[in-house]
Design an enzyme around this catalytic site. Structure first.
Site, PDB file in Angstrom:
ATOM      1  N   ARG A  45       0.811  -1.222   0.000  1.00  0.00           N
ATOM      2  CA  ARG A  45       0.000   0.000   0.000  1.00  0.00           C
ATOM      3  C   ARG A  45       0.842   1.269   0.000  1.00  0.00           C
ATOM      4  O   ARG A  45       0.318   2.377  -0.085  1.00  0.00           O
ATOM      5  CB  ARG A  45      -0.915   0.025   1.234  1.00  0.00           C
TER       6      ARG A  45
ATOM      7  N   ASN B 219      -4.603   6.767   7.167  1.00  0.00           N
ATOM      8  CA  ASN B 219      -4.589   6.463   5.738  1.00  0.00           C
ATOM      9  C   ASN B 219      -5.730   7.275   5.121  1.00  0.00           C
ATOM     10  O   ASN B 219      -6.870   7.151   5.556  1.00  0.00           O
ATOM     11  CB  ASN B 219      -4.810   4.962   5.546  1.00  0.00           C
TER      12      ASN B 219
ATOM     13  N   GLU C 192       5.623   0.040 -15.425  1.00  0.00           N
ATOM     14  CA  GLU C 192       5.450   0.013 -13.964  1.00  0.00           C
ATOM     15  C   GLU C 192       6.676  -0.558 -13.253  1.00  0.00           C
ATOM     16  O   GLU C 192       7.092  -0.026 -12.235  1.00  0.00           O
ATOM     17  CB  GLU C 192       4.270  -0.901 -13.592  1.00  0.00           C
TER      18      GLU C 192
ATOM     19  N   HIS D 290      -0.302   6.216 -38.076  1.00  0.00           N
ATOM     20  CA  HIS D 290      -0.734   7.592 -37.815  1.00  0.00           C
ATOM     21  C   HIS D 290       0.117   8.266 -36.746  1.00  0.00           C
ATOM     22  O   HIS D 290      -0.347   9.154 -36.046  1.00  0.00           O
ATOM     23  CB  HIS D 290      -2.205   7.597 -37.393  1.00  0.00           C
TER      24      HIS D 290
ATOM     25  N   LYS E 150      -0.333  -0.305  -4.453  1.00  0.00           N
ATOM     26  CA  LYS E 150      -1.287  -1.232  -5.029  1.00  0.00           C
ATOM     27  C   LYS E 150      -2.730  -0.817  -4.803  1.00  0.00           C
ATOM     28  O   LYS E 150      -3.606  -1.089  -5.608  1.00  0.00           O
ATOM     29  CB  LYS E 150      -1.053  -2.619  -4.431  1.00  0.00           C
TER      30      LYS E 150
HETATM   31  C1  G6P Z   1      -2.955   0.889  -8.938  1.00  0.00           C
HETATM   32  C2  G6P Z   1      -2.263  -0.446  -9.061  1.00  0.00           C
HETATM   33  C3  G6P Z   1      -2.695  -1.123 -10.357  1.00  0.00           C
HETATM   34  C4  G6P Z   1      -4.199  -1.247 -10.415  1.00  0.00           C
HETATM   35  C5  G6P Z   1      -4.895   0.105 -10.206  1.00  0.00           C
HETATM   36  C6  G6P Z   1      -6.383  -0.064  -9.997  1.00  0.00           C
HETATM   37  O1  G6P Z   1      -2.498   1.765  -9.903  1.00  0.00           O
HETATM   38  O2  G6P Z   1      -0.857  -0.275  -9.023  1.00  0.00           O
HETATM   39  O3  G6P Z   1      -2.101  -2.407 -10.431  1.00  0.00           O
HETATM   40  O4  G6P Z   1      -4.579  -1.766 -11.649  1.00  0.00           O
HETATM   41  O5  G6P Z   1      -4.382   0.739  -9.029  1.00  0.00           O
HETATM   42  O6  G6P Z   1      -6.580  -0.775  -8.812  1.00  0.00           O
HETATM   43  P1  G6P Z   1      -7.832  -1.683  -8.492  1.00  0.00           P
HETATM   44  O7  G6P Z   1      -7.517  -2.261  -7.143  1.00  0.00           O
HETATM   45  O8  G6P Z   1      -9.004  -0.759  -8.456  1.00  0.00           O
HETATM   46  O9  G6P Z   1      -7.940  -2.705  -9.544  1.00  0.00           O
END
Ligand code: G6P
Length: 614
Positions: A27, A101, A494, A510, A609
Site C-alpha cells: 500500500r 490512511n 510500472e 498515424h 497497489k
Molecule cells: C494501482 C495499481 C494497479 C491497479 C490500479 C487499480 O495503480 O498499481 O495495479 O490496476 O491501481 O486498482 P484496483 O484495485 O481498483 O484494480
C-alpha cells in the site's frame, strides 16, 4: 494507499505490528513508523524514511516493549517522504499518537485555526493536523479520547482510516473510518486493527469491517464497541475470514510477482469453479441470475475502473457487445466521476477493481447510484469497500495479489467478464449454441493453456537480456488484443521504468511509425485470428524501418517466424479468450527485463497497489 496496523492485548505489540506492516507494504513504502506504549504508559515513537525493513533496523537498539501500539507504512500525499513526515504523528503534549490512511482535504483551514490557538506543527502532513485537533478538542472540552476523536472528526472533510492511542488512557485504542478501509480482528483478549485482513489472519479469523463514519472503541479486556458519528451504538457484524497465511507468502519464488504469474493456472481454475459446467455450454453467475431482469432490460453498460482493471474493462466491452449484444462504454473512473454522466435506471454500471478500495472507482460508484443505475462489482478482495458498495457482483477469487503490478487479477477479471458476457448472452438469447460451446470449452481449458504458455519462461528470461538497456518500447495489438498491448506496455513501465506505449496496430501509421528505428523494439501481439494478415503487414512495416520485433504468435505460425526477430508461441485459443493467454508472455517479459535491470518488481518506485486517494 498507506497501510495502518494496530494491536492491543497481552503479547508484545512490536513484532505483530512490524509483521503487519510488511504485509501492508504493497500500500506504500516510502516511510514507516511505529508507536508503542510501554509499561508506565510512556509512548515510544520510532519512524524513518524508507521501507519497513529500514524501520526494523532503526528500532534494533530501541526500547520496543509494550502491548499496545499502532504502526504505519506510507505513500506520501502531503509532504515529501522523510522521517518527520512519517507516521505516527504525535500531539503537542506528546500524549496522543495517530496513524492515518487517507487525505484530510480541509487541513489548511484546520491548521490555521489551530496555529491561532498556539499549536506548533513539525511536519508538512495533513495527518499532524488531525492529531493536534484531537488533543485540542480533548483539552478544551475536558473529555475522553473517544469524545475528542468524535468531535475532531466532525470538523474533518476528506477520507480517513485512523488508529489512535493516548498515554492518559493506556488501555484504549480508538479507530475510525471514512472512505478508507479498516478491519478489526477479534482475538481472545486481544484486538487488531489493519487496513486489510492480511496482518490479522495469523492471529484470528474473526473480523469486523468498519463502515464509513463509524468509530470503534477498543479497550483491553472489554468487548468491542462501535458507535456512529452521533455516538449511537452501531451493529457489530463479525465475519469469518477465508484466507490462509500461506497465500500471503512467496512460496519459494524470489518475488510475489513471479509467484502470482505462475499461480494463474490455479487462480483461473478457482475463478471458474462452480460457474462453468464441467461439460456442455452452461455458464452461470449468481449475480446475474439474481438480477436477471436488470441484465435483460439493460439499455447499456458503463464500465468504470482504473489502471489494469480499466484494461480488463476494454476487453469486457468487446466480450459483452459481441456475446450479450449490449452497448458498452468503458470509462476511467477518475474521468467518469467528473464528467456529469448521463445515466438512467436502465443502465448498468460495472465497477472493476482488484483491491476494491480505489478511491476514484468508489466515487464513480456513488455517483452511479445517485443517478439510479444498477451497480455491479467485479472485485478480488472479499469484503472490500467496492464489494460492499455495489448492488451485486462477482468476485474473481484469485487470492491475495501482493505484487504491486497486477497479473493474476487481470486474467481473473477478463475471465469473469467472459463468464458475465456468456451468462447474459444466454439469458438474452444473443449467442449461438456453437459459440456458447466454444467459449465454455475455452474457459474450461484456460488453466491448461496458461500452463503451456508459462513454459515460455526460460526463453523469455534469456531474451530479456537483449532489451535491458532499451529506453522505449512499442506494443501493438488489434481487436481483443489492443487492450493486451496497453496492458503489456503498462506492466513494463510500472516495474522496469522503461517507457512503453501500447497502440492499436493499425494506428501505428498515424504517428508511432515515426519513432521506429533500430533502438525501438516493438512487441506485436499476433495470434492466429481475423486480423492476422493485417498484423503481418504491421510487422513488415516495423522491420522495413530497422526496428526489432518480438511477436506473440499462435503455435505453428511459420510466416511470422520468418520475419520477426523473436517469436513467442502460445497455444491456440478462441480469439475472445486470447488476452488471458497472451498476457502470460507479456507479464514474463516485463518481469525479466525489470529483474535484469535490478528493479524491485514487487515494490516499484512511486507506486502503490491500493490507491485510496484521488
Ligand atoms: C494501482 C495499481 C494497479 C491497479 C490500479 C487499480 O495503480 O498499481 O495495479 O490496476 O491501481 O486498482 P484496483 O484495485 O481498483 O484494480
Amino acid at each position: 494507499m498507506c497501510g495502518i496496523v494496530g494491536y492491543i492485548g497481552g503479547r508484545p505489540a512490536y513484532e505483530i505490528l512490524i509483521k503487519g506492516l510488511h504485509r501492508l507494504e504493497y500500500r506504500g513504502y516510502d516511510s514507516a513508523g511505529v508507536a508503542l506504549m510501554g509499561e508506565g504508559s510512556e509512548l515510544n515513537v520510532y519512524k524513518t524514511r524508507g521501507k519497513v525493513s529500514d524501520l526494523e533496523r532503526f528500532c534494533s537498539s530501541k526500547d520496543i516493549s509494550g502491548t499496545i501500539g499502532i504502526a504505519h507504512t506510507r505513500w506520501a500525499t502531503h509532504g515529501e517522504p522523510n522521517d518527520v513526515n512519517a507516521h505516527p504523528h504525535v500531539s503537542r503534549s506528546g500524549n496522543i499518537a495517530l496513524v492515518h490512511n487517507g487525505t484530510i482535504e480541509n487541513y489548511h483551514v484546520l491548521k490555521e485555526a489551530l496555529e491561532i490557538e498556539g499549536c506548533k506543527f513539525h511536519s508538512d502532513t495533513d495527518t499532524e493536523v488531525l492529531v493536534q485537533l484531537i488533543e485540542y478538542v480533548k483539552e478544551k472540552n475536558k473529555c475522553s479520547l473517544i469524545d475528542a476523536v468524535r468531535g475532531a472528526l466532525k470538523e474533518v472533510v476528506g477520507a480517513y482510516a485512523i488508529g489512535v492511542v493516548d498515554t492518559t488512557e493506556p488501555d484504549t485504542m480508538i479507530c475510525a473510518r471514512k472512505s478508507s478501509p479498516l478491519v478489526i480482528g477479534i482475538g481472545e483478549n486481544e484486538t487488531f486493527i489493519a487496513s486489510d485482513a492480511t496482518p490479522i489472519i495469523e492471529y484470528t479469523d474473526q473480523v469486523v469491517y468498519l463502515n464509513d463514519d463509524e468509530i470503534a472503541i477498543i479497550q483491553r479486556g472489554q468487548p468491542l464497541q462501535i458507535v456512529d458519528s452521533d455516538n449511537l451504538p452501531a451493529a457489530i457484524d463479525i465475519k469469518t475470514l477465508r484466507l490462509s497465511v500461506s497465500q500471503l507468502e512467496k512460496g519459494g519464488y524470489p518475488h510475489f510477482m513471479l509467484k502470482e504469474i505462475f499461480e494463474q493456472p490455479r487462480t483461473i481454475q478457482d475463478c471458474i469453479r462452480g460457474r462453468v459446467a464441467s461439460s456442455g455450454d452452461e455458464v452461470s453467475l449468481s449475480g446475474v441470475t439474481e438480477n436477471k431482469e436488470r441484465f435483460i432490460n439493460a439499455n447499456r453498460i458503463v464500465i468504470v475502473a482504473c489502471g489494469t482493471s480499466w484494461h480488463a474493462g476494454l476487453i469486457g466491452k468487446r466480450l459483452l457487445q459481441e456475446i450479450a449484444r449490449i452497448p458498452v462504454e468503458v470509462e476511467y473512473a477518475s474521468e467518469f466521476r467528473y464528467s456529469n454522466p448521463i445515466l438512467t435506471s436502465n443502465d448498468i454500471v460495472i465497477a472493476i477493481s482488484q483491491s476494491g478500495e480505489t478511491a476514484d472507482t468508489l466515487a464513480a460508484i456513488q455517483m452511479a447510484k445517485k443517478c439510479g443505475a444498477f451497480v455491479y462489482g467485479i472485485c478480488n478482495v472479499v469484503g472490500s469497500s467496492i464489494a460492499r458498495a455495489t448492488d451485486s457482483g462477482t468476485y474473481i477469487h484469485v487470492g491475495p495479489e501482493i505484487g504491486v503490478a497486477s497479473t493474476k487479477a487481470f486474467t481473473g477479471q477478463v475471465t469473469v467478464l467472459a463468464m458475465l458476457a456468456m451468462a447474459v448472452g444466454t439469458l438474452k438469447n444473443t449467442v449461438s449454441k456453437e459459440t456458447r460451446f466454444a467459449v465454455a470449452k475455452a474457459l474450461r481449458s484456460l488453466p491448461s493453456l496458461i500452463k503451456q504458455a508459462l513454459r515460455l519462461n526460460d526463453r523469455i528470461e534469456k531474451l530479456s537480456s537483449t532489451y535491458t538497456y532499451v529506453h522505449n518500447f512499442l506494443y501493438l495489438g488489434r481487436g481483443y488484443n489492443y487492450p493486451s498491448a496497453l496492458e503489456g506496455a503498462l506492466k513494463l513501465k510500472e516495474i522496469s521504468y522503461i517507457h512503453a506505449e501500447g497502440y492499436p496496430a493499425a494506428e501505428m501509421k498515424h504517428g508511432p511509425i515515426a519513432l521506429i528505428d533500430h533502438e525501438l523494439p516493438t512487441v506485436v501481439i499476433a495470434p492466429d485470428d481475423e486480423m492476422h494478415e493485417k498484423i503481418i503487414s504491421n510487422i513488415q512495416q516495423v522491420k522495413a524501418r530497422g526496428g526489432s520485433v518480438i511477436a506473440i504468435v499462435t503455435k505453428g505460425d511459420t510466416t511470422i517466424k520468418e520475419i520477426a526477430d523473436h517469436v513467442l508461441e502460445i497455444p491456440m485459443v478462441p480469439e475472445c479468450m486470447s488476452p488471458v493467454i497472451v498476457s502470460i508472455p507479456l507479464q514474463l517479459l516485463a518481469y525479466h527485463i525489470a529483474i535484469k535491470k535490478g528493479c524491485n518488481v514487487d515494490m516499484p518506485r512511486n507506486l502503490a497497489k491500493s490507491v485510496t486517494v484521488e
